[in-house]
Every structure is written in C-alpha cells, then in structure tokens.
Design an enzyme around this catalytic site. Structure first.
Site, short mmCIF file in Angstrom:
data_model
loop_
_atom_site.label_atom_id
_atom_site.label_comp_id
_atom_site.label_asym_id
_atom_site.label_seq_id
_atom_site.Cartn_x
_atom_site.Cartn_y
_atom_site.Cartn_z
N HIS A 321 71.74 94.60 33.84
CA HIS A 321 70.79 95.69 34.10
C HIS A 321 69.52 95.50 33.29
O HIS A 321 68.40 95.54 33.83
CB HIS A 321 71.45 97.03 33.75
CG HIS A 321 70.57 98.22 33.97
ND1 HIS A 321 70.66 99.02 35.11
CD2 HIS A 321 69.59 98.78 33.21
CE1 HIS A 321 69.77 99.99 35.02
NE2 HIS A 321 69.11 99.87 33.87
N GLU A 322 69.66 95.28 32.00
CA GLU A 322 68.48 95.12 31.15
C GLU A 322 67.74 93.83 31.45
O GLU A 322 66.51 93.77 31.30
CB GLU A 322 68.88 95.18 29.67
CG GLU A 322 69.53 96.49 29.24
CD GLU A 322 68.69 97.73 29.56
OE1 GLU A 322 67.44 97.61 29.59
OE2 GLU A 322 69.27 98.81 29.76
N HIS A 325 65.21 94.67 34.04
CA HIS A 325 64.00 95.24 33.44
C HIS A 325 63.15 94.15 32.80
O HIS A 325 61.92 94.12 32.94
CB HIS A 325 64.40 96.25 32.35
CG HIS A 325 64.83 97.58 32.86
ND1 HIS A 325 64.04 98.36 33.69
CD2 HIS A 325 65.96 98.32 32.63
CE1 HIS A 325 64.67 99.50 33.96
NE2 HIS A 325 65.84 99.49 33.33
N GLU A 351 63.24 100.67 37.51
CA GLU A 351 64.69 100.77 37.69
C GLU A 351 65.16 100.05 38.95
O GLU A 351 66.29 99.59 39.01
CB GLU A 351 65.12 102.24 37.72
CG GLU A 351 64.95 102.98 36.40
CD GLU A 351 65.76 102.38 35.26
OE1 GLU A 351 66.73 101.64 35.52
OE2 GLU A 351 65.42 102.66 34.09
#
Length: 513
Positions: A321-322, A325, A351
């Site tokens: 997930h990160e 980003h 997101e």
C-alpha cells in the site's frame, strides 16, 4: 496530477517574440494599412505599443517571482515533512516538547511567506492576464491563487496552533493507544475540532465546516455527494456481509500464521517494493506505529509499515500500500518541481495509487504466482506444497471479525471508511460529543461489521488521522478504491499481457502506463 509531456511557452512572453514586437513598432502603421500619422501621433502610438510590451515583460517577471516563492515554500514544507517523519520513526520521546516548538516556528515562517500581501499583488496581476500564459502556467497561477485565498483567510496564530497540535496530538494518541484509554486523547481531539471549526468558518462561513475540511483532501467534494455515494455502497454491502458471514465458507489461511521473523519480513517487503518500482536511492522503508508515506521531496520519499511476528499479511499489504503512495511521489514531474502542478491532485487520487497496487494488483491470482516463491524463500517453514491458488484464496478471505481497517479485506474495507466518515461528520456538526465516541464507534461496528472491539485500541483509537487533525481524509480511501478499479480496468485494455507480466514480476509496464 497534471503532467504534460512538454511545456508550452506563451508566444507573448519569450525573447524572440518580444524583439519581433519591438520591430513592429516601427513598421506597424504602414504594414497594417493604418492611416498616415504625424510625428507626434506616431510617437504617441509607439509609446502605447511600448507600454504593452513592457507590460508583457512585467508579467514574465511576476511569473518568475511567483515560481521562485512557490519553490521556496515547497522546500520549507519538505523540511516540515522530515520533522514529521522523524517524530513518528526516530525521535526520542523526550524530544516531543522541542519538536512541537520547532514545528510551530517553521509553520509560522511558512505561513508568512504563503500569505505575504506582495504575493497577493503578484497573483492579482497574473490572474488578470492568464491568456498571456501557457496551459501549465495558467494552472500554476490558478492553484497558487486558490491556496493564497485560503491562507489569507487565516492567521499566523492559527497556523502555529495547528502545528503544535500536530505534535501534541500524535504524542497523546500514541500514549492513549498504548494504554487503550480514550480519555487521554479526548482533550486533544476536542482542541482539534474547535480549531478546525474556527479555521473552516474563516475560510468559508457559508458552507458546512465538514465540507470545507473535505476540500483540503478532495477538491469540490461535499458531504451531500458522499451521502449519495456511500448510501449506495452501504445499501449493498451490509446485507452482503451478513450473507457471507452466515452462509460463506472461508478459505484456509492458517498456514500464513505462525512465527515469522520481523527482520526477514522487512527484507522481503523491501525486495517487493523494489520489484514494484520503488527507487531505494530516492527513498527508504522503516517501521512506525501506523503505516504512512512522507518525506521531503520526490527524491527523498520515506514510507513505513508495521510487522507482526504472528501474521505475514499485515506487514506485506501495508508495505505494498505505502509503495503505491511512494511510486506516485517518486513519479511526480520534475520539470515543474516545487510548483502546484507537480503536487498530488487530491488524496483520493493518491489513495487510488496505493490501492491500485495493494488491492487491484496484490490480490490477483497472477500476483500470488509472483509472491509465493518469495514467501517460501524468506520463510522455509511454510508448507512446501502450498500453491499459488491457495495463497490467492488465503489473501482474499473476508475477515470475520474485521476489526482493524488496515488489516481488513476488500469487502469489509469500505464499511470501515463509512463508519469513520459518519462519525467525523457528526463531530464537526456538533451532533456527537467527543466523550461519546467510543460507545458510538462500537455501536456502528456491531451494526455494519457484526463485531465489537474489546478495547479502545482496537476501536476508536486504531487510526492516527484525527490526532493530526486530518478530519475529512477518510472518505478518500473509498473514493481512491473506486478510482483504482477504473484505472486498472483501463490499463488492462491497453496492456493485454498485463496478467502474465504481473505473474512474472514485470511491473514496469503498469508503472509506466
């Protein structure tokens, strides 16, 4: 994010065309078929034309001045980002008071630069002549003007209070979460709500405070529009979750539980992040209480996750997930470095990039084919005969109970977001008291997800967002998930070999596409 391939310069403002314009002063009357002019009239005509040219030069000087100022503020905000990252990752607890003071001082300096009246004069002149600029330059002027109007509605004292509360709020949240005691955090949350209401009223007293908060994260979004979107989601998801819980049969994921060295997990996640395209020469991966991505610049992107020795999936999905980003940050267009057009368009778009990789990629059967050999190499204790199909099924279990948002599955995730949206909107309109949040949280968890947290650390204290005043952020997670679905489907039509590429660890086509 606006990333044009080439920068279009205004034909009115470059040196070549200015010299042409100067020559035209001498030639214009005859060439344009103008009536004969006497010497005095011709001098007056030339002075008028010269004024226009000088005005163009002044506009170019103003634009250069504007971009210089914007880049300076961007650099200072990068320093602020490093202070925040350090506070959450490296800073000793005893440094909290001085960090609060440092952040407040820096926020005051940034505010003065962002709200300088002379900057407003520049923006007024530029805004009245946008037709003289390229499309990108117009966007820079527009976004800088938007930010200036919001900043000048506030005061330096508010900016400094906000910075102080960022540090104070985070530290109190960490302590409250460790002790599972909401009363340790409630006073700071009350301060945040009061400050945000004051801030929103100054920015736009005609709109609900929560809508003004939302605009910081998703431009133009309103609570009324979110009610329409989330109302449909909730209408379909609540009965679906109930049906799955009552009649569904969960795949076996027990083999992903055990005792997994966290250093080995970190090494594996670092390797995966690199495979996905993260440049370790321009970033790093660390551990924090709550996963996040920050840093100072696209050349210095700092992401974090957290690991559990008993569970392989939390650190893995958090890191992916990160990484999404971080890839977005590292991919920003450096031709416009430090300018608004190189910033994230919105947190919903940001997101969408994290959830594109975490949900749309990492939960696919093709990704399980890529991931399984890495898991077995890092953790030989895993079953030797485990298949990619079994891994895919284990990663896609609908959790019951689904207690923690960052650990939730694709089906329950949106209900976690809707719950937070409804609570923070009620906080801002005053229909809910801060002290009642734990009870309200648990009630909604039972209603929407069929489970009730045993502790406040599992419940109302699980997320970091409210501790730093990020009220209005939560809806962007579900909006981002919706954007991610559309992005992935569109890319799939353009890249017919996408699934094979993912299975073989070839992520560059998706990253570039």
């Amino acid at each position: 994010e606006h990333k044009p391939a080439t920068k279009k310069h205004s034909p009115h403002l470059n040196q070549v065309d200015m010299s042409v314009a100067l020559r035209s002063l001498r030639l214009a009357p005859a060439r344009l078929g103008a009536p004969s002019l006497n010497r005095r009239s011709r001098q007056s005509y030339q002075r008028t034309r010269m004024t226009t040219v000088v005005s163009a030069a002044t506009l170019q000087e103003d634009y250069t001045n504007l971009t210089t100022r914007l880049k300076e503020v961007s650099t200072l905000n990068g320093i602020s980002g490093l202070l925040s990252w350090d506070e959450q990752v490296m800073m000793p607890p005893g440094a909290a008071p001085i960090r609060s003071q440092q952040s407040s001082t820096l926020a005051g300096i940034v505010f003065e630069k962002e709200s300088d009246p002379s900057l407003g004069d520049i923006l007024d002149r530029l805004s009245n002549a946008t037709d003289k600029f390229s499309e990108v330059e117009q966007a820079v002027i527009r976004d800088a003007n938007r930010n200036f109007r919001k900043k000048t509605a506030l005061t330096k004292e508010i900016a400094q209070r906000q910075a102080e509360l960022n540090s104070k709020g985070y530290q109190s949240w960490v302590k409250a979460r460790e002790e599972s005691d909401f009363s340790l955090f409630a006073p700071v949350l009350k301060e945040w709500v009061d400050l945000l209401k004051e801030k929103c009223h100054l920015i736009d007293a005609t709109r609900p405070a929560y809508d003004v908060c939302l605009d910081d994260y998703e431009r133009g979004m309103t609570a009324d529009r979110l009610d329409q979107i989330f109302g449909q989601v909730k209408e379909g998801l609540v009965p679906l979750l109930r049906d799955i819980k009552e009649r569904g049969t969960a795949p076996d994921k027990s083999w992903l539980s055990g005792d997994f060295n966290t250093d080995a997990q970190a090494a594996m996640c670092s390797s995966i992040a690199t495979d996905l395209g993260f440049d370790m020469n321009r970033g790093r991966l660390d551990v924090s209480v709550h996963p996040f991505t920050g840093g100072a610049h696209p050349s210095d992107v700092r992401m974090t996750t957290r690991f559990k020795a008993k569970d392989l999936t939390e650190g893995l999905t958090g890191a992916i997930h990160e990484t999404g980003h971080a890839l977005y940050e590292q991919g920003r267009n450096m031709e416009y470095d430090g300018l608004p057009v190189s910033e994230a368009l919105s947190m919903g778009v940001h997101e969408s990039q994290s959830l594109l990789w975490e949900r749309m990629v990492a939960l696919r059967p093709s990704f399980s084919k890529y991931l399984l050999p890495k898991l077995k190499e890092s953790f030989p204790q895993l079953p030797a005969d485990a298949s990619a199909d079994q891994l895919y099924a284990a990663l896609n279990v609908v959790r019951s109970p689904s207690m923690i948002r960052v650990e939730s599955d694709e089906v329950t995730y949106s209900m976690h977001v809707i719950l937070r949206y409804e609570i923070e909107r009620a906080i801002m309109d005053g229909s809910v008291e801060i002290d009642d949040l734990p009870e309200l949280w648990n009630s909604k968890m039972q209603e929407y997800l069929g489970c009730k947290p045993e502790t406040n650390a599992q419940g109302v204290l699980q997320d970091v967002h409210w501790s730093v005043g990020a009220i209005g952020y939560f809806p962007t997670y579900s909006l981002g998930a919706m954007y991610a679905c559309q992005i992935y489907n569109a890319v799939g039509r353009e890249l017919p070999s996408l699934e094979d590429d993912i299975a073989n660890g070839k992520f560059a086509p998706l990253k570039v596409g």
